[in-house]
Structure formats: C-alpha cells, structure tokens
Design an enzyme around this catalytic site. Structure first.
Site, PDB file in Angstrom:
ATOM      1  N   LYS A 116     -18.773  10.751  64.234  1.00  0.00           N
ATOM      2  CA  LYS A 116     -17.491  10.627  65.242  1.00  0.00           C
ATOM      3  C   LYS A 116     -18.063  10.048  66.513  1.00  0.00           C
ATOM      4  O   LYS A 116     -16.910   9.436  67.317  1.00  0.00           O
ATOM      5  CB  LYS A 116     -17.103  12.271  65.519  1.00  0.00           C
ATOM      6  CG  LYS A 116     -16.488  12.795  64.375  1.00  0.00           C
ATOM      7  CD  LYS A 116     -16.058  14.139  64.603  1.00  0.00           C
ATOM      8  CE  LYS A 116     -15.309  14.798  63.456  1.00  0.00           C
ATOM      9  NZ  LYS A 116     -15.997  14.976  62.283  1.00  0.00           N
ATOM     10  N   GLU A 288     -10.712  10.520  65.126  1.00  0.00           N
ATOM     11  CA  GLU A 288     -11.400  10.159  64.113  1.00  0.00           C
ATOM     12  C   GLU A 288     -11.060   9.708  63.058  1.00  0.00           C
ATOM     13  O   GLU A 288      -9.471   9.726  62.753  1.00  0.00           O
ATOM     14  CB  GLU A 288     -12.269  11.751  63.808  1.00  0.00           C
ATOM     15  CG  GLU A 288     -11.520  12.792  63.067  1.00  0.00           C
ATOM     16  CD  GLU A 288     -12.051  13.948  62.935  1.00  0.00           C
ATOM     17  OE1 GLU A 288     -13.278  13.876  62.362  1.00  0.00           O
ATOM     18  OE2 GLU A 288     -11.410  14.983  63.031  1.00  0.00           O
ATOM     19  N   PHE A 348      -7.008  36.655  60.425  1.00  0.00           N
ATOM     20  CA  PHE A 348      -7.346  35.756  59.416  1.00  0.00           C
ATOM     21  C   PHE A 348      -8.761  35.354  58.949  1.00  0.00           C
ATOM     22  O   PHE A 348      -9.524  34.325  58.750  1.00  0.00           O
ATOM     23  CB  PHE A 348      -6.761  34.418  60.236  1.00  0.00           C
ATOM     24  CG  PHE A 348      -5.375  34.292  60.164  1.00  0.00           C
ATOM     25  CD1 PHE A 348      -4.676  33.792  59.535  1.00  0.00           C
ATOM     26  CD2 PHE A 348      -5.152  34.511  61.522  1.00  0.00           C
ATOM     27  CE1 PHE A 348      -3.285  33.959  59.811  1.00  0.00           C
ATOM     28  CE2 PHE A 348      -3.601  34.500  61.959  1.00  0.00           C
ATOM     29  CZ  PHE A 348      -2.838  34.056  61.089  1.00  0.00           C
TER      30      PHE A 348
END
Length: 666
Positions: A116, A288, A348
C-alpha cells in the site's frame, strides 16, 4: 487453454473458481488442510491434495507445500482466489520459476500495488488522486503517535500488506494511536507475515466505492463500473452493491479512467480492483489496488454479464480481451450480503461449530429476479476457528435497486441456518433501514446507526399484526394435526376452537379465526380482519404466507403453546393461547437471568493473547483487560465500569469457549 488448474485457496472462493473452470472444460485440483478434509471445495474438485495442519501458516500459505501439490498433480496454472497467497509476489515468482501460469497479475504489479505504501506513490505519479498520509516505515508506537499528530486526527493505521480489514485501526487520540499501532502490527504479522504499518488521514463522512478493471497482456484495459462497499464493520465489508446509488455518470467515468490509468502504469494484467474513498461532494481519493479477485465480484458479474474468473483464466493463457470500453453496459442492480459466522447480539464476535441446518434460498434466474449464493459450506459441515468466518455470499439482481432490495429481503428471510451464531438478522435489518433504502450511507453507517451494538429489530405494529394473524392461523392448523394424530376425536374441526389470544413483541391480541378451504380470516378485537393464505404444514421450518396479499416469509421453530419466529431481522417468541390459558399465563412470574455483572466472560471461542491486569488491581471504565484472538482477528476486551480485579482465571495461550470466565471482580 489450460487442461488443469490448481486453486490455491479454500471455502467459497475455491468453489466459485471450480464452477467456472468446469464450465470451460478445465480440470481442477483442490488443496486442503486437516480442518478441511471434508470441505465442499474438496468434494467439488477433480483432484485434491492434503497440504498440512489446520493453521493457515502451516498449510495454505506455505509456498513449498502448494508447489509440491502442483508438481504432484501436473497443474498448468494456479488461481489464488483472495487472501492467503493471492497477493504474495514470492508465490508468483515460484510459479514462474516452475513454468506454471499464475492466474493473476505479473510479479512487478503485485509488488507495486500489493504494497500500500508503494502503490500510493505510484498512484500519485500517475495522476490519481490520493489521501494525505505518511507512506514511510514507522519505527514504533511513539513514532506512530508523532506522525498521527502531524497528519491530524482522526487517522487510519493500516498494514502495508493488509486486506480484508485485518491490521487496520482508526485512532482519534494519542492513546488510540499507540494501542492501534501495536494491534495492527500484531495482526499484520500473524495474517500476512509482514508487520509494516503506514498511517493516513481518515476522511470523515466517507463512502467506499471501488472500480473493477480487466487488463490483458496485449495493452487492452477496461473498467466494469463500480461497487458501493460502504456498509462495513471493523473496516470489513458486509453489504455491497453495483452500481453505487451515489455516483453520477461523470464521476463514474472519471474514477474508471483513473483506475485504468493506474493499471496501465504498472503493466497490470488480469482482474483487479482500484478502491477509492469518496466524500459527500463526490471528490474521490485512491485508497489501494487489490491485485486479485475481490470477494464482492459477483455483483459486477450480475450487472455486466461478464464472468470475471473466466476472463482471468483466458488472460493468463495469453488471450486478448474481447471487450472494449464501449461494449461495457451496466444492466440493472445487484446486491450482495455477506453471511458471516458472527453473532450480532454479541458485538459481531466470531462463532464456530457445526451447521446443524444449512438451507439457502434456491438459486434461480429470470427476467425480473436473479438469486445467487456463492458458498463453501454444507449442512453438517463445521465452521473452523482457523479461517475467515464467511459462510456464504447471497446476491440478488433486479432491473432496479428497489427490486433488488425486495428480492434480498425475501432471500434473507428464506435462508435457514442453525448451529452457530450468524449475522442473518443484522443483514435483514439493514435491508429495511431507511438510510440504506434511500442510499444515504457512509462507512460509518453501522457505528452510527447501531452505536450500542445490534439488539434485534422491533417490528412496526402493522407488521406485528400480520405476524400475529399468521401465527394464529398456523397454530390452528397445528392443533388440528395434533388432534388427528392423537385419535381422540372424530370431528376435529368442531373440537378446535376459534377464539385465541396471541402474545408477541410485548403486545397481546385476542382473535377469532374463521377458516375455509383456501385460507383463514383472522378477526381482531377492533373488528379488523386479515386474510391468511398458506400451504404451511406443521413440522416445516420455513413458512411462506400471504397476509392480505402481502408476502411473509418466516423461519419457524415450535415451542410450547406457540412458535419462535424469525423475519426481517426480528426474533419473536409468539405464544398462542386459549383465553383461559392467557389468563393463567398473566399470573406466571418472569424468569430472571443470572447475575454476571462481576465476571468478564469470554464472548467468543478463541485464544487469550495477553492479560493486561492482575488480582487486586483497580481498573477504570474503558480500560483494556485482555486480548482474545479468534479467526485471525484480535479483540480487546475492556472494563465496562470502575472496579477491582479479584481473580484471574486465564493466561496467555489458553483456548477458551464462549462464556468461560476470564476475570472475576470484587
């Protein structure tokens, strides 16, 4: 064209690649770890090779083991899927040295775009708009704090070799930058074997929109429209759609042209995705480039009619693209819901175990609706703690967004899944959320709309009445069936009463049922009548009904004197009583849950990475207590209020189950 390819991956993406290869007449080779011996991708492939123990760093990402499988089977090419070795230049180099085709971009493009830091520099040189940030290497946590202050909070701390939300943190202060740097570094090292970190400005009110590109080795490149990926949790996409409800044709073209320019600047071939962050004024900035097939690629395939896996294989075989930019047409609307083994009622957090029931909605295609389910699991299979928690990618297509949404609502309601915690209720809730329905969303959608986590859905009164009418009619059918089976009566119709009381969602409805051959009329106390028509029979776990011509799809579990129903993100306990039973039920005391306020319970199956406190220590609200790792993600557990630690029951390296006691407080 290739005769045989090896898929260097597992799960749903391996199954996805196998399907296209099979359609092209190409034989496939699967690889598998100990944990995946009975996996679906192993069953689907023509051949399968065992490559090691369950942990990915001992199997799926060990290049030598994958190369040995290639030699053993004589595979001519390798599709890497996503994750694992898909963006590892050393793997691509090893294949090249072996004379095996890599179904992906050249090594140079992987190195340039897969990193990146380097990719942002190249993007800027190519005239692609980029986000302000620090692209150099960061020495330590204090250096991260210094850089973050220079950029200005909030900042995004990201792993240079990262992907899928791993190794990524948002920091709003020095303490969060310090802590986030270390967690990102640890996750990056564990997931990618590369712990380099960079920092960039976090754009507030952002939308995450990405462009799909295809490029061949003959100088041709096209973009296939965009995907809206703003519904994210922990920087990991949850729901995607194509096209974006936000972009106009001019912005779409500008983003697409920049994406193609970047691909050509690095000599890119194969399928790739250029990700942008877009603000409220439609200004866009390069984030990216993913040098691989994206998880959410099906929505692009549904609106363009282009099989991206087929194109990747053809490009790797040296064929030129037959598509030109003017040939790319966006048709209709597609939505993808990622079904994860994560419990939305527990923040989650990951869930593992056996799929005791797995019945996705039927796949199908018509001029009005397409339903597609990309999956790598089956009923009776297990969700392992070693890999990504994705179970399936449920996709729907329709001529417009409203139609795709309606199809997705029905598909989610009709998805049967039992045995593990999963995010089906949350996905359904999002489909009905006014902001999502209107297309008004940012990457902060989940954090803003569910600040205290997901606690289920409260249905509107009109919907509750529909469910009450349906439950009453269903219960009457069940009572008739029960009476027939018992053999206690000859005229069962006369013995089963017409007066019932339905209790659900904190409401109670006294109803009268009048049935005929085609359905039942359910009359409420206020005189209103709802007509219920269904072919549901007792024992079926899914009910499809029409209530006053409105469709209703419900997951059904039988309980004493009623049902447990799931629909539209709501979990409802529905009791259907006789009037006398209702009177008695009102006198029953409510069962109180046990008091766990002085305990820190493990919220997921996982391994303790570290314990941050000791007995006798006073902790403050929000203070880190311990770190638990599950499914390649680190989760920091924090104190909910001030207190004193009385006992520590776990240590670093311990594997814990859900609700195991980690700490006790005075």
């Amino acid at each position: 064209m290739f005769d045989k390819i090896l898929i260097a991956n597992r799960g749903e993406i391996a199954c996805r690649v196998i399907k296209t290869a099979r359609a092209m007449g190409i034989k496939t080779v699967a690889i598998y770890s100990d944990a995946d011996r009975n996996a679906l991708h192993v069953q689907m492939a023509d051949e399968a090779v065992h490559i090691g123990p369950a942990p990915a760093n001992q199997s799926y990402i060990v290049i030598d083991r994958v190369m040995e499988a290639i030699r053993q089977t004589g595979a001519q090419a390798v599709h890497p899927g996503y994750g694992f070795l898909s963006e590892n230049p050393k793997f691509a180099q090893a294949l090249e040295a072996e004379g095996v085709a890599f179904i992906g971009p050249p090594v140079g493009a992987i190195e340039a775009m897969g990193d990146k830091i380097t990719s942002k520099k190249i993007a800027a040189e190519a005239g692609v708009s980029t986000v302000p940030g620090y692209m150099g290497l960061i020495a330590d946590a204090e250096d991260a704090v210094k850089i973050s202050n220079e950029i200005g909070y909030p900042v995004m701390i990201k792993a240079s070799a990262g992907g899928g939300g791993k190794g990524m943190r948002i920091a709003w202060s020095d303490d969060e930058a310090r802590e986030g740097f270390q967690s990102s570094k640890n996750e990056a090292a564990n997931s990618f074997g590369d712990d380099r970190i960079f920092i960039e400005k976090f754009v507030t009110q952002p939308r995450h929109i990405e462009i799909q590109v295809l490029a061949d080795s003959h100088g041709n490149a096209v973009y296939l429209g965009e995907r809206e990926c703003s519904i994210q949790r922990r920087n990991q996409k949850v729901i995607e759609e194509a096209p974006s409800p936000f972009l106009d044709p001019e912005t779409r073209a500008a983003m697409g042209e920049q994406a193609v320019r970047l691909a050509q600047a690095v000599g890119y071939t194969s399928a790739g995705t250029v990700e942008f962050i877009v603000d409220g004024e439609r200004n866009f900035y390069f984030l990216e480039m993913n040098t691989r097939l994206q998880v959410e690629h099906p929505v692009t395939e549904l609106i363009t009619g282009v099989d991206l896996v087929e194109q990747m294989i053809r490009i790797a075989a040296g064929a030129p693209l037959e598509l030109r930019q003017q040939d790319v047409k966006l048709n209709g609307w597609a939505i993808e819901s990622r079904l994860y083994a994560e419990d939305p009622y527990r923040g989650f957090l990951p869930s593992i175990g056996r799929l005791t029931r797995y019945r996705p909605p039927a796949e199908g295609r018509s001029a009005e609706v397409v339903t597609r389910n990309d999956t790598g699991v089956y009923e009776g299979g297990e969700i392992s703690m070693y890999y990504d928690p994705m179970i399936a990618k449920l996709c729907t297509w329709a001529p417009d967004r409203a139609g795709a949404l309606a199809a997705m609502r029905d598909a989610l309601d009709g998805f049967e899944l039992e045995g593990i915690g999963h995010n089906l209720p949350f996905l359904s809730a999002v489909m009905d959320h006014p902001k999502f329905v209107s297309g008004d969303m940012t990457t902060a959608f989940i954090a803003k709309e569910y600040p205290n986590g997901f606690n289920g859905v409260t249905l509107e009164n009109a919907k509750l009445r529909q469910v009450a009418a349906a439950a009453a009619a269903m219960f009457r059918v069940a009572e008739i069936r029960r009476s027939r089976i018992s053999g206690r009566m000859d005229n069962h119709e006369r013995k089963v009463g017409s007066d019932w009381v339905v209790a659900l969602g904190g409401t109670t409805h006294a109803v009268q049922i009048s049935a005929d051959r085609d359905g039942a009329d359910v009359r409420f106390e206020d005189g209103s009548v709802l007509r219920v028509v269904s072919d549901w029979v007792p024992g079926q776990s899914l009910a499809r009904l029409r209530v006053d011509d409105a469709g209703l799809v419900m997951k059904v579990d039988k309980i004493t004197s009623g049902f447990r129903l799931r629909l539209r993100g709501a979990e409802l306990k529905v009791n259907v009583w006789t009037p006398r039973q209702a009177e008695l039920a009102a006198l029953m005391p409510d069962k109180q849950p046990p008091d766990t306020s002085k305990l820190l319970l493990c919220p997921m199956p996982g391994m303790i990475v570290k314990i941050d406190v000791e007995p006798g220590q006073e902790v403050q609200d929000g203070q880190a207590l311990c770190t638990v790792e599950a499914m390649k993600m680190e989760n920091i557990l924090r104190a909910e209020r001030r207190g004193v630690v009385a006992k520590v029951n776990a240590a670093a390296g311990d594997s814990l189950a859900v609700d195991d006691v980690i700490l006790e407080f005075e």
